[in-house]
Design a protein around this motif. Structure first.
Motif, PDB file in Angstrom:
ATOM      1  N   PHE A   3       0.839  -1.196   0.000  1.00  0.00           N
ATOM      2  CA  PHE A   3       0.000   0.000   0.000  1.00  0.00           C
ATOM      3  C   PHE A   3       0.875   1.247   0.000  1.00  0.00           C
ATOM      4  CE2 PHE A   3      -2.393  -3.282   2.359  1.00  0.00           C
ATOM      5  CZ  PHE A   3      -3.436  -3.450   1.453  1.00  0.00           C
ATOM      6  N   ASP A   4       0.431   2.273  -0.721  1.00  0.00           N
ATOM      7  CA  ASP A   4       1.195   3.511  -0.832  1.00  0.00           C
ATOM      8  C   ASP A   4       0.892   4.506   0.280  1.00  0.00           C
ATOM      9  OD1 ASP A   4       2.403   2.658  -3.190  1.00  0.00           O
ATOM     10  OD2 ASP A   4       0.800   3.485  -4.425  1.00  0.00           O
ATOM     11  N   GLY A   5      -0.229   4.393   0.942  1.00  0.00           N
ATOM     12  CA  GLY A   5      -0.662   5.373   1.931  1.00  0.00           C
ATOM     13  C   GLY A   5       0.167   5.334   3.199  1.00  0.00           C
ATOM     14  N   VAL A  12       2.356  -5.726   6.544  1.00  0.00           N
ATOM     15  CA  VAL A  12       1.648  -6.800   5.856  1.00  0.00           C
ATOM     16  C   VAL A  12       2.631  -7.959   5.713  1.00  0.00           C
ATOM     17  CG1 VAL A  12       0.517  -7.514   3.717  1.00  0.00           C
ATOM     18  CG2 VAL A  12       0.124  -5.214   4.640  1.00  0.00           C
ATOM     19  N   LEU A  13       2.205  -9.126   6.184  1.00  0.00           N
ATOM     20  CA  LEU A  13       3.014 -10.336   6.076  1.00  0.00           C
ATOM     21  C   LEU A  13       2.370 -11.239   5.031  1.00  0.00           C
ATOM     22  CD1 LEU A  13       3.460 -11.121   9.890  1.00  0.00           C
ATOM     23  CD2 LEU A  13       4.910  -9.700   8.427  1.00  0.00           C
ATOM     24  N   ALA A  14       3.167 -11.759   4.122  1.00  0.00           N
ATOM     25  CA  ALA A  14       2.669 -12.655   3.074  1.00  0.00           C
ATOM     26  C   ALA A  14       3.086 -14.089   3.407  1.00  0.00           C
ATOM     27  CB  ALA A  14       3.232 -12.241   1.724  1.00  0.00           C
ATOM     28  N   HIS A  41      -8.464  -7.812  -0.132  1.00  0.00           N
ATOM     29  CA  HIS A  41      -7.378  -7.620  -1.095  1.00  0.00           C
ATOM     30  C   HIS A  41      -6.896  -8.970  -1.632  1.00  0.00           C
ATOM     31  CE1 HIS A  41      -7.066  -3.376  -0.082  1.00  0.00           C
ATOM     32  NE2 HIS A  41      -7.196  -3.738   1.179  1.00  0.00           N
ATOM     33  N   PRO A  42      -7.731  -9.658  -2.418  1.00  0.00           N
ATOM     34  CA  PRO A  42      -7.330 -10.970  -2.927  1.00  0.00           C
ATOM     35  C   PRO A  42      -6.069 -10.925  -3.777  1.00  0.00           C
ATOM     36  CG  PRO A  42      -9.355 -10.213  -3.981  1.00  0.00           C
ATOM     37  CD  PRO A  42      -9.047  -9.245  -2.890  1.00  0.00           C
ATOM     38  N   ASP A  43      -5.759  -9.761  -4.339  1.00  0.00           N
ATOM     39  CA  ASP A  43      -4.548  -9.615  -5.145  1.00  0.00           C
ATOM     40  C   ASP A  43      -3.281  -9.802  -4.315  1.00  0.00           C
ATOM     41  OD1 ASP A  43      -5.649  -7.148  -4.046  1.00  0.00           O
ATOM     42  OD2 ASP A  43      -3.885  -6.162  -4.894  1.00  0.00           O
ATOM     43  N   LEU A  48      -1.551 -11.080   5.781  1.00  0.00           N
ATOM     44  CA  LEU A  48      -2.002 -10.785   7.130  1.00  0.00           C
ATOM     45  C   LEU A  48      -1.529  -9.390   7.506  1.00  0.00           C
ATOM     46  CD1 LEU A  48      -3.242 -12.061   9.729  1.00  0.00           C
ATOM     47  CD2 LEU A  48      -0.952 -12.858  10.282  1.00  0.00           C
ATOM     48  N   LEU A  49      -2.444  -8.564   7.987  1.00  0.00           N
ATOM     49  CA  LEU A  49      -2.094  -7.238   8.475  1.00  0.00           C
ATOM     50  C   LEU A  49      -1.845  -7.344   9.971  1.00  0.00           C
ATOM     51  CD1 LEU A  49      -1.873  -4.153   7.940  1.00  0.00           C
ATOM     52  CD2 LEU A  49      -4.296  -4.007   8.564  1.00  0.00           C
TER      53      LEU A  49
END
Length: 77
Positions: A3-5, A12-14, A41-43, A48-49
Motif C-alpha cells: 500500500f502507498d498510503g 503486511v506479512l505474506a 485484497h485478494p490480489d 495478514l495485516l
C-alpha cells in the motif's frame, strides 16, 4: 510495500498458505494474530495485516514470532 498510503506500526506479512489456520493457532495461544486481508485484497494472496503499538512489549512481539514459527513448522499444508 503493498500500500502507498501512510501507515503507523502496521505491516503486511505474506504467506505461502491461507492465514486462517495461523490465526486460529495464534488465538488458541491467546494471541490476537492480525487481520486476514484475503477478502478485501485478494490480489495480495495469503496476507495478514499486523500491528504492534506501545502496548506491546519486546517479549510480546517475541512470543508472537515464536508462536508463528511453531505454527509454520507444524503446518505442512
Amino acid at each position: 510495500l503493498p500500500f502507498d498510503g501512510p501507515r503507523f506500526h502496521e505491516a503486511v506479512l505474506a504467506f505461502d498458505r491461507p492465514v486462517r489456520g495461523l490465526l486460529e493457532g495464534l488465538a488458541a495461544r491467546n494471541i490476537l494474530g492480525g487481520h486476514d486481508l484475503s477478502a478485501e485484497h485478494p490480489d495480495l494472496g495469503n496476507a495478514l495485516l499486523v500491528c504492534a503499538t506501545e502496548t506491546k512489549s519486546s517479549q510480546d512481539i517475541g512470543n508472537y514470532a515464536a508462536a508463528l514459527r511453531e505454527l509454520m513448522a507444524g503446518d505442512k499444508h
